[in-house]
Design a protein around this motif. Structure first.
Motif, PDB file in Angstrom:
ATOM      1  N   CYS A   1       0.715  -0.917  -0.147  1.00 12.49           N
ATOM      2  CA  CYS A   1      -0.019  -0.104   0.143  1.00 12.49           C
ATOM      3  C   CYS A   1       0.846   0.789  -0.003  1.00 12.49           C
ATOM      4  O   CYS A   1       0.844   2.356  -0.607  1.00 12.49           O
ATOM      5  CB  CYS A   1      -1.244   0.129   1.079  1.00 12.49           C
ATOM      6  N   PHE A   2       2.232   0.987   0.575  1.00 12.88           N
ATOM      7  CA  PHE A   2       2.632   2.793   1.253  1.00 12.88           C
ATOM      8  C   PHE A   2       3.324   2.517  -0.278  1.00 12.88           C
ATOM      9  O   PHE A   2       4.219   3.735  -0.947  1.00 12.88           O
ATOM     10  CB  PHE A   2       3.752   2.438   2.153  1.00 12.88           C
ATOM     11  N   ILE A   3       4.198   1.770  -1.228  1.00  7.89           N
ATOM     12  CA  ILE A   3       4.411   1.804  -2.056  1.00  7.89           C
ATOM     13  C   ILE A   3       3.721   2.341  -3.314  1.00  7.89           C
ATOM     14  O   ILE A   3       3.731   2.761  -4.401  1.00  7.89           O
ATOM     15  CB  ILE A   3       4.882   0.508  -2.880  1.00  7.89           C
TER      16      ILE A   3
ATOM     17  N   VAL B   1     -10.447   8.194  -5.824  1.00  9.99           N
ATOM     18  CA  VAL B   1     -11.469   7.306  -5.144  1.00  9.99           C
ATOM     19  C   VAL B   1     -10.427   5.966  -6.068  1.00  9.99           C
ATOM     20  O   VAL B   1     -10.546   4.748  -5.032  1.00  9.99           O
ATOM     21  CB  VAL B   1     -12.160   7.621  -5.495  1.00  9.99           C
ATOM     22  N   LEU B   2     -10.108   5.572  -6.614  1.00 11.99           N
ATOM     23  CA  LEU B   2      -9.266   4.321  -7.594  1.00 11.99           C
ATOM     24  C   LEU B   2      -7.896   4.267  -5.974  1.00 11.99           C
ATOM     25  O   LEU B   2      -8.204   3.045  -5.768  1.00 11.99           O
ATOM     26  CB  LEU B   2      -9.098   4.676  -8.355  1.00 11.99           C
ATOM     27  N   THR B   3      -7.418   5.404  -5.610  1.00  9.69           N
ATOM     28  CA  THR B   3      -6.630   4.845  -4.393  1.00  9.69           C
ATOM     29  C   THR B   3      -7.169   3.919  -3.441  1.00  9.69           C
ATOM     30  O   THR B   3      -6.489   3.470  -2.653  1.00  9.69           O
ATOM     31  CB  THR B   3      -5.730   6.170  -4.016  1.00  9.69           C
ATOM     32  N   PHE B   4      -7.800   5.030  -2.721  1.00 11.59           N
ATOM     33  CA  PHE B   4      -8.668   4.733  -1.365  1.00 11.59           C
ATOM     34  C   PHE B   4      -8.961   3.095  -1.840  1.00 11.59           C
ATOM     35  O   PHE B   4      -9.246   2.177  -0.585  1.00 11.59           O
ATOM     36  CB  PHE B   4     -10.300   5.496  -0.837  1.00 11.59           C
ATOM     37  N   VAL B   5     -10.422   2.906  -3.622  1.00 11.58           N
ATOM     38  CA  VAL B   5     -10.430   1.744  -3.085  1.00 11.58           C
ATOM     39  C   VAL B   5      -9.293   0.294  -2.984  1.00 11.58           C
ATOM     40  O   VAL B   5      -9.604  -0.837  -2.644  1.00 11.58           O
ATOM     41  CB  VAL B   5     -11.330   1.874  -4.591  1.00 11.58           C
ATOM     42  N   THR B   6      -8.262   0.178  -3.492  1.00 14.48           N
ATOM     43  CA  THR B   6      -7.216  -0.706  -3.766  1.00 14.48           C
ATOM     44  C   THR B   6      -6.652   0.031  -2.448  1.00 14.48           C
ATOM     45  O   THR B   6      -6.716  -1.601  -1.755  1.00 14.48           O
ATOM     46  CB  THR B   6      -6.231   0.389  -4.926  1.00 14.48           C
ATOM     47  N   VAL B   7      -6.732   0.410  -1.797  1.00 10.02           N
ATOM     48  CA  VAL B   7      -6.061   0.629  -0.058  1.00 10.02           C
ATOM     49  C   VAL B   7      -6.732  -0.412   0.099  1.00 10.02           C
ATOM     50  O   VAL B   7      -6.525  -1.133   1.240  1.00 10.02           O
ATOM     51  CB  VAL B   7      -5.467   1.326   0.388  1.00 10.02           C
TER      52      VAL B   7
END
Length: 81
Positions: A10-12, A59-65
């Motif tokens: 997630c950090f990467i 939103v894409l980042t939040f969903v992925t995380v």
């Protein structure tokens, strides 16, 4: 150990999404990446399109995380520890 791997990923992922200089190097005439499009729109002053693309990327980042955070629990029957 699985939680550590997911947290590291997630950090990467978040760092890679924010990295504009590497994105500019990957852009060709046939492909435009979202970060470069946002940068180009900033130069032209189109704030509405920048807002839509920025929120979509967020939103894409939040969903992925969120999905990545659920991965360690999937192997244990779906219950949280």
């Amino acid at each position: 150990m699985r939680s550590s791997v997911v947290a590291t990923w997630c950090f990467i992922f978040i760092g890679a999404i924010r990295e504009l200089s590497a994105t500019i190097m990957l852009t060709t005439a046939n492909t435009k990446l979202v970060s470069v499009i946002i940068y180009d729109l900033n130069e032209s002053g189109d704030l509405g399109a920048i807002s839509v693309l920025g929120i979509s990327l967020l939103v894409l980042t939040f969903v992925t995380v969120a999905i990545a955070n659920r991965l360690p629990t999937l192997g244990r029957g779906g219950t949280a520890p």
